[in-house]
Design an enzyme around this catalytic site. Structure first.
Site, PDB file in Angstrom:
ATOM      1  N   GLY A  22       8.867   1.405   3.007  1.00 20.67           N
ATOM      2  CA  GLY A  22       7.633   2.169   3.903  1.00 20.67           C
ATOM      3  C   GLY A  22       6.406   1.594   2.991  1.00 20.67           C
ATOM      4  O   GLY A  22       5.122   2.670   3.224  1.00 20.67           O
ATOM      5  N   TYR A  52      10.748   7.118  17.436  1.00 20.14           N
ATOM      6  CA  TYR A  52       9.186   7.096  17.251  1.00 20.14           C
ATOM      7  C   TYR A  52       7.931   6.927  18.482  1.00 20.14           C
ATOM      8  O   TYR A  52       7.099   7.808  18.362  1.00 20.14           O
ATOM      9  CB  TYR A  52       8.542   5.415  16.706  1.00 20.14           C
ATOM     10  CG  TYR A  52       7.336   4.845  16.591  1.00 20.14           C
ATOM     11  CD1 TYR A  52       6.655   5.548  15.149  1.00 20.14           C
ATOM     12  CD2 TYR A  52       7.057   4.293  17.253  1.00 20.14           C
ATOM     13  CE1 TYR A  52       5.585   4.631  14.910  1.00 20.14           C
ATOM     14  CE2 TYR A  52       5.481   4.028  17.458  1.00 20.14           C
ATOM     15  CZ  TYR A  52       4.987   4.564  16.498  1.00 20.14           C
ATOM     16  OH  TYR A  52       3.211   3.424  16.169  1.00 20.14           O
ATOM     17  N   GLU A 112      -0.775  10.757   7.971  1.00 16.02           N
ATOM     18  CA  GLU A 112       1.066  10.220   8.775  1.00 16.02           C
ATOM     19  C   GLU A 112       0.475  10.470  10.207  1.00 16.02           C
ATOM     20  O   GLU A 112       0.520  11.093  10.973  1.00 16.02           O
ATOM     21  CB  GLU A 112       1.907  10.546   7.851  1.00 16.02           C
ATOM     22  CG  GLU A 112       2.599   9.251   7.211  1.00 16.02           C
ATOM     23  CD  GLU A 112       1.781   8.341   7.005  1.00 16.02           C
ATOM     24  OE1 GLU A 112       2.228   8.037   6.707  1.00 16.02           O
ATOM     25  OE2 GLU A 112       2.092   8.887   5.385  1.00 16.02           O
ATOM     26  N   HIS A 113       1.259   9.013  10.810  1.00 14.67           N
ATOM     27  CA  HIS A 113       0.882   9.146  12.450  1.00 14.67           C
ATOM     28  C   HIS A 113       0.139   9.956  13.463  1.00 14.67           C
ATOM     29  O   HIS A 113       0.234  10.107  14.396  1.00 14.67           O
ATOM     30  CB  HIS A 113       2.709  10.083  13.039  1.00 14.67           C
ATOM     31  CG  HIS A 113       4.211   9.644  12.822  1.00 14.67           C
ATOM     32  ND1 HIS A 113       4.323   8.453  12.705  1.00 14.67           N
ATOM     33  CD2 HIS A 113       4.229   9.650  11.350  1.00 14.67           C
ATOM     34  CE1 HIS A 113       5.228   8.724  12.540  1.00 14.67           C
ATOM     35  NE2 HIS A 113       5.675   9.107  11.943  1.00 14.67           N
ATOM     36  N   ARG A 143       0.557  -1.257   0.380  1.00 12.28           N
ATOM     37  CA  ARG A 143      -0.002   0.323  -0.037  1.00 12.28           C
ATOM     38  C   ARG A 143       1.300   0.878   0.425  1.00 12.28           C
ATOM     39  O   ARG A 143       1.675   1.133   0.081  1.00 12.28           O
ATOM     40  CB  ARG A 143      -0.679   0.111   1.156  1.00 12.28           C
ATOM     41  CG  ARG A 143      -0.166   0.192   2.341  1.00 12.28           C
ATOM     42  CD  ARG A 143      -0.485   1.483   2.923  1.00 12.28           C
ATOM     43  NE  ARG A 143       0.792   1.606   4.229  1.00 12.28           N
ATOM     44  CZ  ARG A 143       2.335   2.120   4.113  1.00 12.28           C
ATOM     45  NH1 ARG A 143       2.551   2.248   3.249  1.00 12.28           N
ATOM     46  NH2 ARG A 143       2.392   2.325   5.101  1.00 12.28           N
ATOM     47  N   GLY A 180      11.292  -2.800   2.774  1.00 14.76           N
ATOM     48  CA  GLY A 180      11.978  -1.272   4.129  1.00 14.76           C
ATOM     49  C   GLY A 180      11.777  -0.293   3.092  1.00 14.76           C
ATOM     50  O   GLY A 180      12.659   1.178   3.364  1.00 14.76           O
ATOM     51  N   SER A 212       4.557  -1.109   2.578  1.00 13.86           N
ATOM     52  CA  SER A 212       4.167  -2.266   3.657  1.00 13.86           C
ATOM     53  C   SER A 212       4.197  -3.253   2.828  1.00 13.86           C
ATOM     54  O   SER A 212       3.119  -4.604   2.913  1.00 13.86           O
ATOM     55  CB  SER A 212       2.533  -1.915   3.827  1.00 13.86           C
ATOM     56  OG  SER A 212       2.253  -2.276   5.045  1.00 13.86           O
ATOM     57  N   SER A 213       5.513  -3.864   3.129  1.00  7.02           N
ATOM     58  CA  SER A 213       5.727  -5.436   2.908  1.00  7.02           C
ATOM     59  C   SER A 213       5.286  -6.496   3.973  1.00  7.02           C
ATOM     60  O   SER A 213       4.999  -7.211   3.538  1.00  7.02           O
ATOM     61  CB  SER A 213       7.038  -5.615   2.395  1.00  7.02           C
ATOM     62  OG  SER A 213       8.355  -4.808   3.419  1.00  7.02           O
ATOM     63  N   ASP A 231      -2.067  -0.963   7.634  1.00  2.27           N
ATOM     64  CA  ASP A 231      -1.662  -1.910   6.976  1.00  2.27           C
ATOM     65  C   ASP A 231      -2.506  -2.467   6.334  1.00  2.27           C
ATOM     66  O   ASP A 231      -3.114  -3.249   5.006  1.00  2.27           O
ATOM     67  CB  ASP A 231       0.054  -2.050   7.455  1.00  2.27           C
ATOM     68  CG  ASP A 231       1.012  -0.641   6.902  1.00  2.27           C
ATOM     69  OD1 ASP A 231       0.224   0.666   6.860  1.00  2.27           O
ATOM     70  OD2 ASP A 231       1.803  -0.671   7.746  1.00  2.27           O
TER      71      ASP A 231
END
Length: 393
Positions: A135, A235, A42-43, A36, A133, A137-138, A184
């Site tokens: 972003g 984070y 975001e956040h 996706r 890696g 959503s693997s 995700d």
């Protein structure tokens, strides 16, 4: 040029061929789940806010079959899993499954452990076009593909799509140790072709948002190929700032705050950093709602402006951008035909997403490549459907 995204058929063929070569027999079950891109929001997820992702034509495919015995045998075709791309483990009881090495197999184990019933032993091959890696959503694509594979293998399904998404999220929490939000997994399960998904992270209500007047426009995803540098401590610092701001305001979460509350934080002598973090969340939640409305009306110019505002807030108030992401966004905005550009994902690396005219794609790629000090990768993306079983023939 943009890197072509192999269609599902090509990835399926790769997985089926690899399964036959590895196990000397044909697979009987094949499924896929998409990655996706988050268009805006975001956040906001851990602040009970809204997000607006779309499912990508980048997918994870799993091909396999059940067999007699009690051991799972899984092969990953990914170049990013390290030296150990094969794993075997016993799973006669879901309760006995524990995380371990290799790390990539924990996503599969977690889904088995959180499935609706025990599953038969199986052999499987995993193939994916979702870059790790970046972003995109693997991890959720792998989780949702695994759960979908288990559904097809066992004939048992979650009663509701949200139950499937929540089980996959729990797998990531418990087995991968990643305290991810729900976005995700939800979009990988519930993506709809031609639509973005507006998700309320408080009550998990969803609304499919048709992308109107997009005939002349596309989303260009640019992988900075600078890996995420947002550490768990960074984070947590941002998350904790948000929780503390909500506490100071006597709110359940910043979802319930507005700009008057941000001014109140300043009057209460809240730390400047906390005020900035809270301001991003409050404005980003509203931007996401405004963006969904603009997209639904086909007001793409407004949608692009909101994308720009989102990036600027992530850069200045939430401070999760990077020089690489800022460089790509700045270069994109300089191109005629670009309506908006922003970082997507947690930040500090990964990808940007840009809304632009189709006839501006080549110019944008050339200009962004010339301005960027690294080696970016470009993908043209349109919204696709969520996870499903596909024929092995």
């Amino acid at each position: 040029m943009a890197t072509p995204i192999p269609d599902v058929g090509n990835v399926k063929a790769k997985a089926l061929r690899a399964f036959a070569e590895k196990f000397d027999e044909p697979a009987t079950v094949c499924v896929y789940a998409p990655g996706r891109v988050n268009l805006i929001g975001e956040h906001t997820d851990y602040n009970d806010g809204f997000v607006l992702p779309m499912a990508l034509p980048m997918v994870t495919v799993i091909a396999g079959k059940s067999h007699d015995g009690q051991r799972m045998k899984i092969v990953s075709l990914s170049d990013t899993v390290g030296e150990t791309n094969e794993v075997e483990f016993e799973a006669s009881s879901r309760a006995d499954l524990k995380p371990g090495d290799p790390k990539w197999a924990n996503y599969v184990k977690g889904c088995i452990a959180n499935f609706v019933c025990d599953v038969p032993a199986f052999k499987a091959v995993i193939a994916s076009t979702v870059p790790a890696g970046a972003g995109l959503s693997s991890s959720a694509a792998l989780e949702v593909a695994t759960y979908t594979f288990l559904e097809a293998l066992s004939g048992k399904k979650a009663e509701k799509p949200e139950e499937k998404a929540l089980a996959c999220q729990k797998a990531e929490h418990d087995f991968a140790g990643v305290p991810c939000g729900i976005m995700d997994q939800f979009i990988s399960v519930m993506g709809k072709e031609g639509c973005a998904l507006l998700l309320d992270c408080r009550d998990l209500a969803i609304k499919q948002i048709p992308m109107l007047h997009m005939d002349d426009y596309v989303f260009l995803i640019t992988n900075s190929n600078a890996p995420h540098k947002l550490s768990s401590s960074a984070y947590c610092e941002r998350r904790d700032c948000c929780y503390e701001a909500a506490r100071m305001l006597n709110k359940k979460s910043l979802r319930d705050a507005d700009m008057n509350d941000i001014r109140a934080l300043t009057l209460q002598n809240a730390p400047d950093r906390g005020v900035k973090r809270a301001r991003h969340i409050v404005t980003e939640i509203q931007r996401t709602l405004d963006a969904a409305e603009a997209l639904e009306r086909g007001d793409l110019k407004r949608f692009g402006r909101l994308m720009n505002d989102s990036h600027d807030s992530l850069r200045d108030d939430y401070e999760v951008s990077s020089k690489e992401l800022d460089s790509l966004v700045s270069a994109a905005r300089e191109v005629d035909g670009v309506l908006g550009s922003r970082l997507t994902g947690a930040g500090f690396g990964g990808c940007t997403v840009t809304l632009l005219r189709k006839n501006a794609v080549d110019r944008a790629i050339q200009h962004m490549t010339a301005k960027y000090s690294g080696t970016p990768t470009f993908y043209i993306a349109t919204p696709t459907g969520g996870a499903r079983e596909i024929s092995v023939s």
